[in-house]
Design a protein around this motif. Structure first.
Motif, short mmCIF file in Angstrom:
data_model
loop_
_atom_site.label_atom_id
_atom_site.label_comp_id
_atom_site.label_asym_id
_atom_site.label_seq_id
_atom_site.Cartn_x
_atom_site.Cartn_y
_atom_site.Cartn_z
N ILE A 37 0.92 -1.17 -0.20
CA ILE A 37 -0.13 0.02 -0.03
C ILE A 37 0.99 1.42 -0.08
CG2 ILE A 37 -1.99 1.22 1.08
CD1 ILE A 37 -2.77 -1.70 0.47
N GLU A 38 0.62 2.18 -0.93
CA GLU A 38 1.28 3.51 -1.20
C GLU A 38 0.44 4.38 -0.18
OE1 GLU A 38 2.02 4.29 -5.29
OE2 GLU A 38 2.82 2.43 -5.54
N VAL A 39 1.15 5.01 0.88
CA VAL A 39 0.42 5.90 1.64
C VAL A 39 1.51 7.26 1.62
CG1 VAL A 39 -0.31 6.55 4.23
CG2 VAL A 39 -0.30 4.11 3.29
N GLU A 40 0.78 8.21 1.21
CA GLU A 40 1.54 9.45 1.18
C GLU A 40 1.95 10.16 2.57
OE1 GLU A 40 0.56 14.04 -0.47
OE2 GLU A 40 -0.84 12.36 -0.83
N GLY A 41 3.20 10.67 2.59
CA GLY A 41 3.57 11.15 3.75
C GLY A 41 4.53 10.09 4.45
N LEU A 42 4.64 9.07 4.13
CA LEU A 42 5.43 7.95 4.82
C LEU A 42 6.77 7.94 4.34
CD1 LEU A 42 3.07 4.94 5.42
CD2 LEU A 42 3.87 6.52 7.09
N PRO A 43 7.80 7.40 5.11
CA PRO A 43 9.28 7.78 4.34
C PRO A 43 9.57 6.28 3.48
CG PRO A 43 9.12 6.98 7.10
CD PRO A 43 7.91 7.36 6.45
N ASP A 44 10.20 6.72 2.60
CA ASP A 44 10.36 5.51 1.32
C ASP A 44 10.92 4.30 2.00
OD1 ASP A 44 9.68 7.37 -0.36
OD2 ASP A 44 11.73 7.99 -0.95
N SER A 45 11.56 4.35 3.26
CA SER A 45 11.92 3.01 3.76
C SER A 45 11.01 2.48 4.67
CB SER A 45 13.13 3.40 4.67
OG SER A 45 12.80 4.17 5.84
N LEU A 46 9.78 2.77 4.79
CA LEU A 46 8.69 1.89 5.33
C LEU A 46 7.88 1.60 4.30
CD1 LEU A 46 6.92 1.15 7.71
CD2 LEU A 46 6.06 3.51 7.78
N GLY A 47 7.46 0.20 4.61
CA GLY A 47 6.53 -0.61 3.60
C GLY A 47 5.43 -1.04 4.46
N ILE A 48 4.32 -0.58 3.99
CA ILE A 48 2.90 -1.21 4.53
C ILE A 48 2.29 -2.31 3.49
CG2 ILE A 48 0.73 -0.65 5.17
CD1 ILE A 48 1.43 2.01 6.24
N ARG A 49 2.34 -3.29 4.23
CA ARG A 49 1.59 -4.45 3.56
C ARG A 49 0.11 -4.99 4.11
NH1 ARG A 49 4.68 -9.24 3.34
NH2 ARG A 49 5.27 -8.97 5.44
N LEU A 50 -0.88 -5.35 3.36
CA LEU A 50 -2.18 -5.53 3.87
C LEU A 50 -2.61 -6.90 3.43
CD1 LEU A 50 -4.62 -4.45 5.02
CD2 LEU A 50 -5.58 -3.85 2.54
N GLN A 51 -2.99 -7.54 4.46
CA GLN A 51 -3.09 -8.99 4.02
C GLN A 51 -4.88 -9.22 3.82
OE1 GLN A 51 -2.34 -12.12 6.72
NE2 GLN A 51 -2.37 -10.84 8.49
N THR A 52 -4.99 -9.71 2.77
CA THR A 52 -6.49 -9.84 2.47
C THR A 52 -7.15 -11.15 2.28
OG1 THR A 52 -6.24 -9.73 -0.01
CG2 THR A 52 -6.33 -7.55 1.49
N GLY A 53 -6.10 -12.38 2.58
CA GLY A 53 -6.71 -13.56 2.32
C GLY A 53 -6.49 -14.26 0.87
N PRO A 54 -6.89 -15.33 0.54
CA PRO A 54 -7.78 -16.34 1.42
C PRO A 54 -6.99 -16.65 2.87
CG PRO A 54 -6.59 -17.48 -0.29
CD PRO A 54 -6.58 -16.16 -0.68
N ALA A 55 -5.64 -16.58 2.91
CA ALA A 55 -5.16 -17.17 4.08
C ALA A 55 -4.68 -15.89 4.88
CB ALA A 55 -3.82 -17.80 3.97
N ILE A 56 -5.29 -15.64 6.25
CA ILE A 56 -5.07 -14.64 7.19
C ILE A 56 -4.20 -15.07 8.17
CG2 ILE A 56 -5.66 -12.92 8.52
CD1 ILE A 56 -6.86 -12.22 5.76
N ASN A 57 -2.78 -14.63 8.13
CA ASN A 57 -1.66 -15.05 8.85
C ASN A 57 -1.55 -14.42 10.16
OD1 ASN A 57 -0.71 -16.93 7.01
ND2 ASN A 57 -0.01 -15.12 5.86
N GLY A 58 -1.26 -15.24 11.26
CA GLY A 58 -0.77 -14.79 12.52
C GLY A 58 -2.07 -14.40 13.59
N THR A 59 -1.66 -14.04 14.74
CA THR A 59 -2.91 -13.87 15.71
C THR A 59 -2.85 -12.24 16.19
OG1 THR A 59 -1.06 -14.27 17.44
CG2 THR A 59 -2.39 -16.05 16.59
N ASP A 60 -2.60 -11.58 15.32
CA ASP A 60 -2.65 -10.06 15.45
C ASP A 60 -4.08 -9.60 16.11
OD1 ASP A 60 0.01 -10.24 14.74
OD2 ASP A 60 -0.23 -8.79 12.94
N LEU A 61 -5.22 -10.08 15.55
CA LEU A 61 -6.56 -9.79 15.93
C LEU A 61 -6.80 -10.14 17.16
CD1 LEU A 61 -8.51 -10.16 12.79
CD2 LEU A 61 -7.57 -7.99 13.54
#
Length: 216
Positions: A121-145
């Motif tokens: 996901i490209e988010v304006e205002g964030l440094p170029d070194s920071l990457g945001i990734r969004l998981q949408t399935g079908p597999a949702i990994n982790g127990t963050d929720l």
């Protein structure tokens, strides 16, 4: 000759039958006193029925969604706080876990390339070194929720399997309520607004699990 009629004892077989009936009556009475009436669908009924991961996920996801949404920090603000003092940012905004704090975040941006349901996901205002990734399935990994609020603890469950199943069930409920009506196979190039969580392990790489997602 005596005028009183003699009282002969009951025959052995009949006496045993009478004693047996008396014992059964006493047992039935004791059982009735010890019986607890449980209303179907009540909390007591759920406990007696055993742990249901599916039911747990359905109950917990709306609570998690509302909690995360109320605490979510704008991604640009959060990135600056983490860059300035990661420990302080974690304590201020996050929920501690054994691996790393779970951070609530909100952002809007443009969906980039994706693989296996995980999109950059490209988010304006964030440094170029920071990457945001969004998981949408079908597999949702982790127990963050599961770990996002700090209210769901291992001690609430019988064993590690139930604890893991609880996390998976919450992920599945999120998919059901949030992602079922979205074509997650073709999000690239679309504008999106997200509220979600990620575990702060690598400050330059956030893998976000959504609780709210809107396509614009």
């Amino acid at each position: 000759m005596s005028t009183y009629a003699s009282l002969s004892p009951l025959p052995t077989k009949k006496r045993r039958r009478v004693v047996g009936i008396a014992i059964v009556a006493v047992l039935l009475g004791a059982m009735a006193l010890d019986t607890k009436i449980v209303k179907i669908g009540s909390e007591a009924d759920n406990r007696q029925a055993g742990f249901s991961a599916e039911r747990f996920g359905a109950e917990q996801f709306p609570l998690i969604r509302d909690d995360v949404s109320s605490r979510a920090v704008d991604a640009v603000t959060l990135a600056k706080a983490i860059s300035t003092d990661q420990q302080a940012a974690s304590e201020q905004y996050g929920v501690a876990t054994d691996i790393g704090p779970v951070m609530p975040v909100s952002f809007s941006g443009v969906v980039g390339e994706g693989k296996s349901g995980i999109y950059n996901i490209e988010v304006e205002g964030l440094p170029d070194s920071l990457g945001i990734r969004l998981q949408t399935g079908p597999a949702i990994n982790g127990t963050d929720l599961r770990d996002a609020t700090g209210t769901i603890k291992f001690g609430q469950f019988t064993n590690q399997i139930e604890y893991q199943n609880a996390g998976s069930a919450i992920n599945n409920e999120m998919k059901k309520q949030l992602l079922a009506d979205i074509d997650t196979s073709s999000l690239s190039g679309k504008s999106i607004s997200v509220v979600g969580v990620f575990k702060l392990i690598n400050p330059d790489n956030w893998l976000v699990t959504p609780v709210s997602l809107e396509l614009q």
